[in-house]
Design a protein around this motif. Structure first.
Motif, mmCIF file in Angstrom:
data_model
loop_
_atom_site.group_PDB
_atom_site.id
_atom_site.type_symbol
_atom_site.label_atom_id
_atom_site.label_comp_id
_atom_site.label_asym_id
_atom_site.label_seq_id
_atom_site.Cartn_x
_atom_site.Cartn_y
_atom_site.Cartn_z
ATOM 1 N N ASP A 284 11.585 -3.204 8.070
ATOM 2 C CA ASP A 284 10.909 -2.543 9.186
ATOM 3 C C ASP A 284 9.434 -2.928 9.171
ATOM 4 O O ASP A 284 9.008 -3.788 8.397
ATOM 5 N N ASP A 285 8.655 -2.286 10.032
ATOM 6 C CA ASP A 285 7.234 -2.644 10.164
ATOM 7 C C ASP A 285 6.440 -2.365 8.899
ATOM 8 O O ASP A 285 5.327 -2.889 8.730
ATOM 9 N N ASP A 286 6.965 -1.508 8.029
ATOM 10 C CA ASP A 286 6.248 -1.150 6.806
ATOM 11 C C ASP A 286 6.715 -1.931 5.584
ATOM 12 O O ASP A 286 6.275 -1.649 4.463
ATOM 13 N N THR A 287 7.607 -2.899 5.764
ATOM 14 C CA THR A 287 8.104 -3.677 4.621
ATOM 15 C C THR A 287 7.052 -4.681 4.173
ATOM 16 O O THR A 287 6.614 -5.529 4.957
ATOM 17 N N ALA A 288 6.657 -4.567 2.904
ATOM 18 C CA ALA A 288 5.590 -5.417 2.376
ATOM 19 C C ALA A 288 6.117 -6.623 1.610
ATOM 20 O O ALA A 288 5.423 -7.639 1.501
ATOM 21 N N ALA A 289 7.319 -6.524 1.037
ATOM 22 C CA ALA A 289 7.843 -7.618 0.223
ATOM 23 C C ALA A 289 9.337 -7.427 -0.009
ATOM 24 O O ALA A 289 9.862 -6.309 0.070
ATOM 25 N N ILE A 290 10.010 -8.533 -0.308
ATOM 26 C CA ILE A 290 11.416 -8.532 -0.722
ATOM 27 C C ILE A 290 11.472 -9.038 -2.158
ATOM 28 O O ILE A 290 10.928 -10.106 -2.469
ATOM 29 N N VAL A 291 12.116 -8.283 -3.038
ATOM 30 C CA VAL A 291 12.318 -8.704 -4.422
ATOM 31 C C VAL A 291 13.687 -9.354 -4.549
ATOM 32 O O VAL A 291 14.695 -8.791 -4.094
ATOM 33 N N HIS B 90 8.677 -12.546 8.589
ATOM 34 C CA HIS B 90 7.324 -12.726 8.068
ATOM 35 C C HIS B 90 7.047 -11.789 6.883
ATOM 36 O O HIS B 90 6.027 -11.089 6.843
ATOM 37 N N ILE B 91 7.968 -11.814 5.903
ATOM 38 C CA ILE B 91 7.856 -10.975 4.709
ATOM 39 C C ILE B 91 7.771 -11.870 3.482
ATOM 40 O O ILE B 91 8.645 -12.726 3.279
ATOM 41 N N PRO B 92 6.758 -11.728 2.628
ATOM 42 C CA PRO B 92 6.697 -12.514 1.391
ATOM 43 C C PRO B 92 7.788 -12.093 0.409
ATOM 44 O O PRO B 92 8.324 -10.984 0.495
ATOM 45 N N ILE B 93 8.105 -12.978 -0.528
ATOM 46 C CA ILE B 93 9.147 -12.733 -1.520
ATOM 47 C C ILE B 93 8.527 -12.644 -2.912
ATOM 48 O O ILE B 93 7.652 -13.442 -3.271
ATOM 49 N N ILE B 94 8.988 -11.668 -3.686
ATOM 50 C CA ILE B 94 8.678 -11.600 -5.123
ATOM 51 C C ILE B 94 9.920 -12.085 -5.846
ATOM 52 O O ILE B 94 10.973 -11.440 -5.784
ATOM 53 N N ASP C 181 0.840 -1.195 0.000
ATOM 54 C CA ASP C 181 0.000 0.000 0.000
ATOM 55 C C ASP C 181 0.876 1.246 0.000
ATOM 56 O O ASP C 181 2.079 1.180 0.307
ATOM 57 N N SER C 182 0.281 2.376 -0.308
ATOM 58 C CA SER C 182 0.978 3.654 -0.212
ATOM 59 C C SER C 182 1.542 3.835 1.197
ATOM 60 O O SER C 182 0.853 3.582 2.188
ATOM 61 N N GLY C 183 2.811 4.215 1.268
ATOM 62 C CA GLY C 183 3.469 4.382 2.559
ATOM 63 C C GLY C 183 4.255 3.173 2.998
ATOM 64 O O GLY C 183 5.153 3.277 3.844
ATOM 65 N N GLN C 184 3.948 2.003 2.457
ATOM 66 C CA GLN C 184 4.741 0.813 2.750
ATOM 67 C C GLN C 184 5.959 0.780 1.831
ATOM 68 O O GLN C 184 6.077 1.561 0.885
ATOM 69 N N ASN C 185 6.875 -0.146 2.107
ATOM 70 C CA ASN C 185 8.075 -0.231 1.288
ATOM 71 C C ASN C 185 8.315 -1.641 0.777
ATOM 72 O O ASN C 185 7.858 -2.628 1.367
ATOM 73 N N VAL C 186 9.026 -1.707 -0.342
ATOM 74 C CA VAL C 186 9.439 -2.965 -0.963
ATOM 75 C C VAL C 186 10.958 -2.927 -1.088
ATOM 76 O O VAL C 186 11.524 -1.929 -1.535
ATOM 77 N N LEU C 187 11.615 -4.011 -0.687
ATOM 78 C CA LEU C 187 13.070 -4.077 -0.751
ATOM 79 C C LEU C 187 13.512 -4.668 -2.086
ATOM 80 O O LEU C 187 13.037 -5.732 -2.485
#
Length: 442
Positions: free
Chosen positions: A175-182, A210-214, A126-132
């Protein structure tokens, strides 16, 4: 009698925030180059990641015939379900068996792998979250995310360890706002291929946090001798993985825009909401080209292994050629790839102090030698450049000879080099500036 206007008093039509904040980093840099090639030398573009550019690499007859036959079917002309025709999704599931058990219900056909990546990012974040994302790495993620207010954060790769992930840096970015790891494997732009242990280490970090992976696996199976491609989903025991791939690179048909996203979620962690969300977002384009969808089962089943082997062997030999030609060039340090279609080359900028950065180095190489390589700035990694290995052998050899000449003509004396080395800015400090130099608009 005239009616009083209830609208604006003057014309003011603006682009949306999404449009104004969406940037393609590579296109932006390439299109704004302020330089013309040497008119006395034919331009050699080692910049475009399109294996069809020079016409020396072509899909086999079986692939072309599959499309010819598809044209004859009336079902190849109409709309398809938004996730793709069942037969095509079944074919992808069977073709991708190396990833683990797959149901056609877990496959979504997309308009190229880039579209699959867009689906994954926009559904998970979502807006405000981050993707690594990795640095250096392909910057389509930044293009997709920033217009939506999704933050892209970078984790570093290690050039002295064949571009392995810096595991400590990766975990420190979460961090708490991390939504996914690429994870890109095999890698564009580095050409690295990760082994089983390293992939497991990455998965373990995702599991702990507990982060999903792309998993960007568009170069799956595109590996050189002595290396093995292992899909991340085949190793994951509990981490949900969205795997993105397609026909583009391996089948040499990037313009056909046929990709797919496969959901691997053995413990139903994502639940129905993510799958429904993927279907919802996929419906925005009403599914990819049905002509290619109908040809897909035949393409995936009938393309001979010898075709793949020959293409990979050609690219591997090109990599060896470029490495041998450039390894002794003063001021350069090529890093031998393990797969994909690219090679990253370090530019020791302290030996070329007349150039402000690697972008100026690349621009001057175009104007003097008519050879164009992508500067590291395109991948948020200064002091490097990327070359494409899919060009014909004679053209690649000529390009390497021109690069060699350019370096010899522009290198500074040893005494000057030592003086400038003391003032050279580190890669780590530069990357933070490079990756933030295209502002977003509130």
């Amino acid at each position: 009698m005239s009616r009083r206007s209830r609208g604006k008093q003057s014309w003011e039509v603006r682009a949306s925030t999404l449009a104004r904040n969406t940037h393609n980093l590579i296109r932006g840099i390439v299109e704004n180059l302020q330089v013309e090639p040497n008119p006395n030398k034919q331009l050699i573009a080692l910049s475009v990641g399109d294996p069809t550019t020079f016409g020396n690499l072509n899909p086999p007859e079986q692939v072309l015939q599959s499309v010819r036959e598809s044209i004859q079917w009336h079902t190849s002309r109409g709309y398809a379900p938004v996730t793709g025709h069942l037969e095509a999704r079944q074919a992808v599931a069977e073709y991708s068996a190396h990833q683990g058990p797959i149901s056609p219900d877990n496959v979504i056909l997309c308009s190229g792998c880039s579209h699959a990546l867009e689906l994954a990012i926009t559904v998970l974040a979502d807006s405000g979250q981050n993707v690594l994302v990795p640095r250096p790495g392909f910057m389509i993620y930044k293009t997709v995310a920033e217009g939506l207010g999704i933050v892209i954060k970078y984790y570093d790769l290690l050039p002295h360890k064949q571009w392995e992930v810096d595991l400590d840096d990766l975990e420190s970015q979460i961090d708490d706002d991390t939504a996914a790891i690429v994870v890109i494997n095999p890698s564009n732009p580095c050409g690295s291929v990760y082994n089983r242990d390293h992939l497991s280490d990455i998965i373990n970090i995702a599991a702990r946090n507990h982060i999903p992976i792309i998993a960007d696996e568009i170069y799956e199976h595109f590996v050189f001798s002595g290396h093995e491609f292992i899909s991340m989903s085949a190793l994951s025991k509990d981490v949900p993985i969205l795997t993105c791939s397609g026909l583009t690179k391996r089948f040499l048909v990037p313009g056909w825009r046929m990709g797919w996203l496969i959901v691997h979620d053995r413990h139903n962690i994502l639940g129905k909401e993510i799958v429904k969300g993927l279907n919802n977002v996929a419906s925005k384009i009403l599914g990819p080209c049905t002509l290619i969808q109908r040809a897909l089962p035949s393409i995936l089943k009938n393309t001979p292994q010898t075709f793949f082997d020959e293409v990979v062997l050609f690219i591997e030999n090109q990599a060896k050629l470029a490495y041998e030609e450039l390894r002794g060039v003063p001021g350069l340090r090529p890093i031998m790839p393990q797969g994909a279609m690219y090679m990253m080359i370090e530019i020791k900028m302290s030996m070329f102090p007349k150039f402000e950065n690697e972008l100026k180095f690349v621009e001057s190489m175009v104007s003097e030698q008519s050879v164009f390589c992508l500067p590291g700035k395109c991948f948020c990694y200064p002091n490097y450049m990327r070359i494409v290995l899919t060009v014909p052998e004679d053209i690649l050899r000529e390009a390497c000879q021109r690069i060699t000449l350019f370096c010899k003509e522009n290198i500074t004396s040893r005494e000057k080099i030592r003086e400038f080395e003391n003032n050279e800015v580190s890669v780590q400090k530069d990357t933070n500036v490079i990756c933030e130099d295209i502002p977003t608009i509130a």
